[in-house]
Design a protein around this motif. Structure first.
Motif, PDB file in Angstrom:
ATOM      1  N   ALA A  36       0.869  -1.049  -0.053  1.00 41.79           N
ATOM      2  CA  ALA A  36       0.114   0.033  -0.226  1.00 41.79           C
ATOM      3  C   ALA A  36       0.681   1.401  -0.019  1.00 41.79           C
ATOM      4  O   ALA A  36       0.526   2.252  -0.549  1.00 41.79           O
ATOM      5  CB  ALA A  36      -0.989   0.040   1.172  1.00 41.79           C
ATOM      6  N   MET A  37       1.953   1.317   0.741  1.00 38.40           N
ATOM      7  CA  MET A  37       2.773   2.367   0.830  1.00 38.40           C
ATOM      8  C   MET A  37       3.673   2.583  -0.367  1.00 38.40           C
ATOM      9  O   MET A  37       3.649   3.637  -0.847  1.00 38.40           O
ATOM     10  CB  MET A  37       3.649   2.309   2.036  1.00 38.40           C
ATOM     11  CG  MET A  37       3.032   2.434   3.372  1.00 38.40           C
ATOM     12  SD  MET A  37       4.076   1.979   4.922  1.00 38.40           S
ATOM     13  CE  MET A  37       5.076   3.385   4.915  1.00 38.40           C
ATOM     14  N   ALA A  38       3.917   1.541  -1.000  1.00 39.36           N
ATOM     15  CA  ALA A  38       4.828   1.556  -2.290  1.00 39.36           C
ATOM     16  C   ALA A  38       3.659   2.153  -3.402  1.00 39.36           C
ATOM     17  O   ALA A  38       4.080   2.809  -4.202  1.00 39.36           O
ATOM     18  CB  ALA A  38       5.451   0.131  -2.676  1.00 39.36           C
ATOM     19  N   LEU A  39       2.490   1.635  -3.247  1.00 39.52           N
ATOM     20  CA  LEU A  39       1.545   2.106  -4.317  1.00 39.52           C
ATOM     21  C   LEU A  39       1.269   3.532  -4.308  1.00 39.52           C
ATOM     22  O   LEU A  39       1.341   4.280  -5.344  1.00 39.52           O
ATOM     23  CB  LEU A  39       0.183   1.491  -3.994  1.00 39.52           C
ATOM     24  CG  LEU A  39      -0.841   1.509  -5.070  1.00 39.52           C
ATOM     25  CD1 LEU A  39      -0.513   1.035  -6.393  1.00 39.52           C
ATOM     26  CD2 LEU A  39      -2.088   1.108  -4.783  1.00 39.52           C
ATOM     27  N   VAL A  40       1.427   4.178  -3.053  1.00 42.32           N
ATOM     28  CA  VAL A  40       1.043   5.611  -2.964  1.00 42.32           C
ATOM     29  C   VAL A  40       2.449   6.387  -3.385  1.00 42.32           C
ATOM     30  O   VAL A  40       2.291   7.550  -4.194  1.00 42.32           O
ATOM     31  CB  VAL A  40       0.582   6.068  -1.447  1.00 42.32           C
ATOM     32  CG1 VAL A  40       0.669   7.522  -1.227  1.00 42.32           C
ATOM     33  CG2 VAL A  40      -0.736   5.324  -1.247  1.00 42.32           C
ATOM     34  N   ILE A  41       3.476   6.062  -2.770  1.00 38.93           N
ATOM     35  CA  ILE A  41       4.561   6.589  -3.072  1.00 38.93           C
ATOM     36  C   ILE A  41       4.769   6.644  -4.601  1.00 38.93           C
ATOM     37  O   ILE A  41       5.562   7.662  -5.421  1.00 38.93           O
ATOM     38  CB  ILE A  41       5.859   5.944  -2.490  1.00 38.93           C
ATOM     39  CG1 ILE A  41       5.669   6.265  -0.845  1.00 38.93           C
ATOM     40  CG2 ILE A  41       7.486   6.630  -2.925  1.00 38.93           C
ATOM     41  CD1 ILE A  41       6.690   5.520  -0.107  1.00 38.93           C
TER      42      ILE A  41
ATOM     43  N   ASP B 297      -4.043  15.091  -3.610  1.00 39.60           N
ATOM     44  CA  ASP B 297      -5.586  14.958  -3.583  1.00 39.60           C
ATOM     45  C   ASP B 297      -5.658  13.706  -2.810  1.00 39.60           C
ATOM     46  O   ASP B 297      -5.458  12.536  -3.459  1.00 39.60           O
ATOM     47  CB  ASP B 297      -5.726  14.959  -5.237  1.00 39.60           C
ATOM     48  CG  ASP B 297      -7.253  14.584  -5.332  1.00 39.60           C
ATOM     49  OD1 ASP B 297      -8.059  14.851  -4.446  1.00 39.60           O
ATOM     50  OD2 ASP B 297      -7.782  14.684  -6.498  1.00 39.60           O
ATOM     51  N   PRO B 298      -6.542  13.995  -1.797  1.00 36.19           N
ATOM     52  CA  PRO B 298      -6.957  12.837  -1.028  1.00 36.19           C
ATOM     53  C   PRO B 298      -7.807  11.582  -1.830  1.00 36.19           C
ATOM     54  O   PRO B 298      -7.717  10.431  -1.659  1.00 36.19           O
ATOM     55  CB  PRO B 298      -7.925  13.325   0.158  1.00 36.19           C
ATOM     56  CG  PRO B 298      -7.452  14.619   0.207  1.00 36.19           C
ATOM     57  CD  PRO B 298      -7.055  14.940  -1.382  1.00 36.19           C
ATOM     58  N   ASP B 299      -8.797  12.159  -2.856  1.00 35.02           N
ATOM     59  CA  ASP B 299      -9.405  11.307  -3.678  1.00 35.02           C
ATOM     60  C   ASP B 299      -8.354  10.304  -4.564  1.00 35.02           C
ATOM     61  O   ASP B 299      -8.804   9.313  -4.875  1.00 35.02           O
ATOM     62  CB  ASP B 299     -10.440  12.013  -4.493  1.00 35.02           C
ATOM     63  CG  ASP B 299     -11.604  12.495  -3.503  1.00 35.02           C
ATOM     64  OD1 ASP B 299     -11.858  12.002  -2.557  1.00 35.02           O
ATOM     65  OD2 ASP B 299     -11.758  13.858  -3.723  1.00 35.02           O
ATOM     66  N   MET B 300      -7.339  11.015  -5.022  1.00 36.14           N
ATOM     67  CA  MET B 300      -6.501  10.178  -5.917  1.00 36.14           C
ATOM     68  C   MET B 300      -5.781   9.098  -5.091  1.00 36.14           C
ATOM     69  O   MET B 300      -5.685   8.074  -5.527  1.00 36.14           O
ATOM     70  CB  MET B 300      -5.282  11.154  -6.306  1.00 36.14           C
ATOM     71  CG  MET B 300      -4.188  10.367  -7.128  1.00 36.14           C
ATOM     72  SD  MET B 300      -4.512   9.806  -8.626  1.00 36.14           S
ATOM     73  CE  MET B 300      -4.777  11.355  -9.712  1.00 36.14           C
ATOM     74  N   VAL B 301      -5.313   9.471  -3.834  1.00 37.49           N
ATOM     75  CA  VAL B 301      -4.768   8.496  -2.920  1.00 37.49           C
ATOM     76  C   VAL B 301      -5.835   7.313  -2.711  1.00 37.49           C
ATOM     77  O   VAL B 301      -5.446   6.038  -2.756  1.00 37.49           O
ATOM     78  CB  VAL B 301      -4.276   9.082  -1.638  1.00 37.49           C
ATOM     79  CG1 VAL B 301      -4.000   7.719  -0.651  1.00 37.49           C
ATOM     80  CG2 VAL B 301      -3.494  10.122  -1.853  1.00 37.49           C
TER      81      VAL B 301
ATOM     82  N   SER C 127      -8.456   6.306  -4.596  1.00 37.46           N
ATOM     83  CA  SER C 127      -8.641   5.659  -5.980  1.00 37.46           C
ATOM     84  C   SER C 127      -7.553   4.842  -6.071  1.00 37.46           C
ATOM     85  O   SER C 127      -7.767   3.580  -6.679  1.00 37.46           O
ATOM     86  CB  SER C 127      -9.012   6.547  -6.982  1.00 37.46           C
ATOM     87  OG  SER C 127      -7.731   7.174  -7.402  1.00 37.46           O
ATOM     88  N   LYS C 128      -6.434   5.157  -5.967  1.00 41.58           N
ATOM     89  CA  LYS C 128      -5.069   4.126  -6.194  1.00 41.58           C
ATOM     90  C   LYS C 128      -5.382   3.149  -5.354  1.00 41.58           C
ATOM     91  O   LYS C 128      -5.037   1.863  -5.578  1.00 41.58           O
ATOM     92  CB  LYS C 128      -3.905   4.690  -6.039  1.00 41.58           C
ATOM     93  CG  LYS C 128      -3.537   5.888  -6.965  1.00 41.58           C
ATOM     94  CD  LYS C 128      -3.469   5.410  -8.328  1.00 41.58           C
ATOM     95  CE  LYS C 128      -3.177   6.520  -9.464  1.00 41.58           C
ATOM     96  NZ  LYS C 128      -2.945   6.127 -10.691  1.00 41.58           N
ATOM     97  N   LEU C 129      -5.624   2.977  -3.904  1.00 40.14           N
ATOM     98  CA  LEU C 129      -5.864   2.244  -2.947  1.00 40.14           C
ATOM     99  C   LEU C 129      -6.679   0.955  -3.151  1.00 40.14           C
ATOM    100  O   LEU C 129      -6.849  -0.008  -2.869  1.00 40.14           O
ATOM    101  CB  LEU C 129      -5.806   2.753  -1.786  1.00 40.14           C
ATOM    102  CG  LEU C 129      -4.477   3.465  -1.115  1.00 40.14           C
ATOM    103  CD1 LEU C 129      -4.761   3.951   0.327  1.00 40.14           C
ATOM    104  CD2 LEU C 129      -3.331   2.361  -1.160  1.00 40.14           C
ATOM    105  N   LYS C 130      -7.901   1.730  -3.871  1.00 40.50           N
ATOM    106  CA  LYS C 130      -9.308   0.760  -4.091  1.00 40.50           C
ATOM    107  C   LYS C 130      -8.984  -0.303  -5.234  1.00 40.50           C
ATOM    108  O   LYS C 130      -9.812  -1.106  -5.318  1.00 40.50           O
ATOM    109  CB  LYS C 130     -10.219   1.849  -4.834  1.00 40.50           C
ATOM    110  CG  LYS C 130     -10.977   2.555  -3.800  1.00 40.50           C
ATOM    111  CD  LYS C 130     -12.020   3.418  -4.554  1.00 40.50           C
ATOM    112  CE  LYS C 130     -12.805   4.370  -3.495  1.00 40.50           C
ATOM    113  NZ  LYS C 130     -13.763   5.301  -4.264  1.00 40.50           N
ATOM    114  N   LYS C 131      -7.782  -0.252  -5.842  1.00 34.65           N
ATOM    115  CA  LYS C 131      -7.481  -1.342  -6.613  1.00 34.65           C
ATOM    116  C   LYS C 131      -7.373  -2.779  -5.819  1.00 34.65           C
ATOM    117  O   LYS C 131      -7.570  -3.815  -6.484  1.00 34.65           O
ATOM    118  CB  LYS C 131      -6.238  -1.149  -7.407  1.00 34.65           C
ATOM    119  CG  LYS C 131      -6.593  -0.027  -8.434  1.00 34.65           C
ATOM    120  CD  LYS C 131      -5.583   0.470  -9.259  1.00 34.65           C
ATOM    121  CE  LYS C 131      -5.823   1.667 -10.109  1.00 34.65           C
ATOM    122  NZ  LYS C 131      -4.543   2.085 -11.126  1.00 34.65           N
TER     123      LYS C 131
END
Length: 76
Positions: free
Chosen positions: A15-20, A45-49, A51-55
């Motif tokens: 999760a951390m790597a996905l965001v970074i 953008d909080p919504d961007m973070v 949406s990336k985690l929703k996968k």
């Protein structure tokens, strides 16, 4: 602050790597296994973070606050 149902260190690191790697402007990121919360600080953008985690997970944005620099926010 984003709540994630993560139970393993491997998922935490993923999760951390996905965001970074996928979001520009991240200054700091940390994960608290006790409360299962991800803290991301930076010009983001909080919504961007989210949406990336929703996968891979079901993120829940718990708190968004202003950050020290203009046009920045902290998901705490």
């Amino acid at each position: 602050m984003i709540k994630l149902d993560i139970n393993t260190t491997k998922d935490q690191q993923k999760a951390m790597a996905l965001v970074i790697t996928n979001i520009e402007g991240v200054d700091l990121i940390k994960f608290d296994m006790g409360s299962k919360t991800l803290t991301v600080i930076g010009d983001i953008d909080p919504d961007m973070v989210s949406s990336k985690l929703k996968k891979n997970w079901t993120p829940e944005i718990i708190h968004v606050s202003g950050y020290e620099s203009p046009l920045s926010c902290a998901i705490i």
